[in-house]
Design an enzyme around this catalytic site. Structure first.
Site, PDB file in Angstrom:
ATOM      1  N   GLN A 471    -169.212 -44.921 117.110  1.00 45.82           N
ATOM      2  CA  GLN A 471    -169.172 -44.553 115.689  1.00 45.82           C
ATOM      3  C   GLN A 471    -168.008 -43.607 115.447  1.00 45.82           C
ATOM      4  OE1 GLN A 471    -172.699 -42.588 114.273  1.00 45.82           O
ATOM      5  NE2 GLN A 471    -171.681 -41.781 112.478  1.00 45.82           N
ATOM      6  N   SER A 474    -167.045 -38.733 112.084  1.00 50.75           N
ATOM      7  CA  SER A 474    -166.678 -37.318 112.006  1.00 50.75           C
ATOM      8  C   SER A 474    -165.191 -37.100 112.256  1.00 50.75           C
ATOM      9  CB  SER A 474    -167.485 -36.507 113.025  1.00 50.75           C
ATOM     10  OG  SER A 474    -168.856 -36.528 112.721  1.00 50.75           O
ATOM     11  N   SER A 506    -168.922 -40.405 120.862  1.00 47.72           N
ATOM     12  CA  SER A 506    -169.462 -40.714 122.188  1.00 47.72           C
ATOM     13  C   SER A 506    -169.252 -42.191 122.495  1.00 47.72           C
ATOM     14  CB  SER A 506    -170.945 -40.354 122.269  1.00 47.72           C
ATOM     15  OG  SER A 506    -171.683 -41.064 121.300  1.00 47.72           O
ATOM     16  N   GLU A 589    -188.337 -49.635 108.598  1.00 51.74           N
ATOM     17  CA  GLU A 589    -187.826 -48.815 109.674  1.00 51.74           C
ATOM     18  C   GLU A 589    -188.614 -49.043 110.956  1.00 51.74           C
ATOM     19  OE1 GLU A 589    -187.672 -44.791 108.450  1.00 51.74           O
ATOM     20  OE2 GLU A 589    -186.215 -45.147 106.854  1.00 51.74           O
ATOM     21  N   GLU A 710    -178.456 -26.385 109.696  1.00 53.05           N
ATOM     22  CA  GLU A 710    -178.267 -25.870 108.338  1.00 53.05           C
ATOM     23  C   GLU A 710    -178.241 -27.007 107.317  1.00 53.05           C
ATOM     24  OE1 GLU A 710    -177.529 -22.970 111.220  1.00 53.05           O
ATOM     25  OE2 GLU A 710    -176.549 -24.932 111.033  1.00 53.05           O
TER      26      GLU A 710
END
Length: 734
Positions: A471, A474, A506, A589, A710
């Protein structure tokens, strides 16, 4: 929300809530608080007439023939309403007497004509027996909740090295009524002077059972109070403005409210499990039921205590006023907490029971139709078991078993029950389908948004394990905030030219293909200018560089894309659809239930350390261990409740969102504690992979990867509690 999960329990909750809204008004509560002497509340006879006092008692004793779980549902609702009066003390007394086989008082406790109370601390009460076996009791009890109104006391007394429980009427005792910390349900002390106790009044009950029953019912009431505290705090945070903004928009307040919800859900899950385990015959080993009660005693009341304190903080000055009910919640929970006994003591009990081998077995009772499903699944899997390893994986994939929740022909379109049956049968047959890892996210996206050619090219090979994915979302400047990513995709003949940098990827060096988000329209709003590409990881212009982590290993990578060409047919959906695709969730799901220990690998690892050095397990370590085991158990319970909702066709509750938050912090605490207990032996250099030192270091990523803690708190606050989103920063002027 409610402790119960079934439709019947939700109906019971609604009935009690309607009753409370009509009869347990603010005026009723405040009159009870300000009264000089506690009196039966005006709704008592109506409440008794509903049959709620005897709900958990057998019908032959004048009860409703239900159980502790139904009673817990009622007590949770009455706790939410801050009901004054002796409902909890009376039902607890009836539960203890019924378990002891003492039938004499049950019918009158069930119809409300007798008020009961249970003392949980012997104080100085001592029971002695004469030569003829006759018992007498002398001394003074600790405070007894609901003692002001009690006609009947169930009390403990010390008899040698053990505790003996007995029952006696108020007329046989001297009582001292005190004002009490809980102003709406007041306590007393019971004093006896060589008081004769008939043999029939000495209860044949295990000395721990009354305490366990108290833990169950106290946990249920605490759950209701915690839920009320969360709801009121969140509502206040939504409407109260300071500095020109609702206070719930400030992360300090939002995160506090989110953690309050997490604690309330944890309290509810533990109370629920203790109530269902506490029914006679619910478990084979009595230690398992006692463990569930101890987890509730150590977790639910303490969680509610923290939540009510936080409620006052969120409410600010108004929460500190006498007029607001917040202090009444705090007083009641603190009374429950101190009456039940120190939280540390309950945690130590959890630790000792677990070290002695007690385990809570978490399972799902499937409906009758599961057996018909099972027969078909078992027949299909029998042919797979006869194949060699590679052929077996292909066979499982081609028959829908890699991801059975997906629609046919890629999966089996399995509902929740079928998924659980398949998981059980695959485990029984010793089969292991392909673990797609990132492919598990890719496949549903291509099914939902990909074209026929993309589906034909990628789905079957991914399900068979022939294609491995990574993926590329980010970026150095866009971690949790994907909308801020800056990798650019420029349209060119036959495709797109992509330039930018990705990070924390990863498996990038092993993957055949990657899913990539890139900005295709710089002029569009951040969320609307993104597109979703399938990237050949051997394409020219890719530079994959390993990132060494704090463990010393290099699972992550940074990737530089220098004018990398991606053909048009590797764009999924339309340009600008990337944000929608990145947020794709499955209509059905995956439903799963762990078959490992309910304490997880971390909890079992700590138990191994404790068992290897029993001389080191002092009270401090036992308390720490018990707290960690409670968190492990409650995490399993949250997952189980999510699964049960799916099996019964319900919408997801708050449990799934809470589980990640609590689970991450639990794992980090486990491995930090493991190193603490190993001491300097853990500092001799990096040992084997997955030892305590490696796990401690590796666990630091858990609160970062997949959305930081957070961000998770923001999601809980905004999506579950309805608090305002953080405002977007104002663009800087040129």
């Amino acid at each position: 929300m409610t402790i119960g999960l079934t439709e019947e329990h939700r109906d019971l909750r609604d009935t009690v809530r309607t009753f409370a809204n009509r009869h347990i008004t603010q005026d009723v509560v405040r009159k009870a608080v300000s009264a000089e002497q506690e009196m039966l509340p005006p709704f008592w006879q109506t409440l008794a007439g509903q049959g709620l006092l005897g709900l958990h008692l057998p019908e032959e004793a004048g009860g409703g023939g239900y159980g502790l779980l139904e009673l817990a549902v009622v007590i949770e609702e009455l706790g939410r309403a801050m009901a004054p009066g002796p409902f909890l003390p009376t039902t607890l007394a009836a539960a203890v007497l019924q378990r002891a086989g003492h039938q004499e008082h049950l019918a009158r406790l069930a119809d409300g004509t007798t008020i009961g109370a249970v003392g949980l601390g012997a104080g100085s009460l001592t029971l002695s027996r004469g030569d003829d076996g006759a018992a007498t009791v002398s001394g003074e009890s600790e405070l007894v909740i609901g003692g002001h109104l009690a006609d009947l006391f169930v009390l403990p007394a010390r008899e040698g090295e053990r505790t003996t429980w007995f029952v006696l009427p108020r007329a046989s005792a001297d009582t001292t009524d005190v004002a009490g910390h809980d102003l709406a349900r007041r306590p007393s002390r019971v004093r006896l002077r060589n008081t004769a106790v008939p043999a029939t009044a000495v209860l044949a009950v295990d000395q721990q059972l009354p305490l366990d029953l108290a833990a169950v019912l106290f946990a249920a009431e605490a759950s209701g109070i915690a839920d009320r505290a969360v709801a009121v705090s969140a509502e206040y945070a939504r409407v109260r403005e300071q500095f020109g903004r609702p206070i719930g928009q400030f992360q300090g307040v939002k995160h506090r409210c989110a953690r309050m919800l997490a604690l309330a859900e944890q309290a509810r899950a533990c109370a629920w499990d203790a109530a269902r385990a506490g029914e006679p015959g619910a478990v084979q080993d009595p230690a398992e039921a006692s463990l569930a009660a101890a987890v509730a005693g150590a977790t639910s009341v303490e969680a509610a205590f923290t939540t009510t304190k936080d409620a006052i903080q969120v409410l600010g000055g108004i929460g500190f006023t006498w007029e607001h009910d917040a202090h009444l919640w705090l007083r009641r929970v603190q009374t429950l907490r101190l009456t039940l006994g120190p939280t540390a003591r309950w945690r130590r009990r959890v630790a000792r029971l677990t070290l002695d081998g007690a385990r809570r077995h978490l399972g799902v009772e499937l409906p009758p139709e599961a057996e018909e499903i099972r027969a078909g699944v078992r027949a299909e899997l029998s042919s797979a078991a006869a194949l060699e390893s590679r052929e077996r994986l292909v066979h499982l994939a081609d028959h829908g078993y890699t991801a059975p929740h997906l629609p046919a022909p890629w999966g089996k379109g399995a509902d929740a029950v079928t998924q659980l049956v398949i998981a059980q049968e695959i485990r029984t047959a010793g089969l292991t389908p392909v673990d797609m890892i990132i492919g598990g996210w890719v496949v549903p996206t291509i099914i939902t948004h990909g074209n026929a050619a993309q589906q034909e090219r990628f789905l079957a090979p991914t399900l068979r394990g022939d294609i491995v994915w990574c993926q590329l979302f980010s970026e150095p400047g866009a971690g949790s905030d994907l909308a801020a990513l800056s990798t650019r995709a420029q349209k060119t003949d036959g495709g797109w030219r992509i330039t930018g940098q990705k990070v924390w990827t990863s498996m990038a060096r092993d993957a055949h293909w990657g899913i990539l988000l890139a900005r295709t329209d710089a002029a569009a709003p951040q969320h609307k200018g993104l597109s979703y590409f399938l990237l050949d990881m051997t394409a020219p212009g890719l530079d994959i560089r390993p990132l060494r982590q704090i463990t010393g290993e290099s699972e992550f990578n940074e990737i530089f894309l220098d004018d990398v060409f991606v053909p048009d047919d590797m764009l999924v959906a339309q340009p600008g659809d990337g944000w929608k695709l990145a947020r794709t969730t499955l209509a059905n799901e995956r439903v799963a239930l762990s078959h490992d220990s309910s304490l997880g690998s971390g909890g079992e690892a700590l138990l191994d350390i404790a068992a290897a050095a029993p001389h080191e397990m002092d009270d401090e370590r036992l308390t720490t261990l018990g707290g960690i085991l409670c968190d492990a158990q409650s995490g399993g319970l949250l997952g189980l409740r999510t699964t049960l909702r799916s099996v019964s066709g319900q919408q997801p509750g708050a449990e799934a969102s809470i589980a990640k938050l609590l689970g991450v912090e639990h794992q980090q605490q486990v491995w930090e504690t493991a190193m603490d207990w190993q001491g300097s032996a853990a500092l001799t250099g990096e040992g084997r992979r997955h030892d305590a030192t490696w796990m401690f270091l590796n666990s630091r990523c858990l609160s970062i990867a997949g959305g930081t803690t957070e961000v998770q708190l923001n999601i809980i606050g905004e999506r579950l509690l309805g608090l305002d989103r953080d405002p977007r920063p104002t663009p800087k002027r040129a």
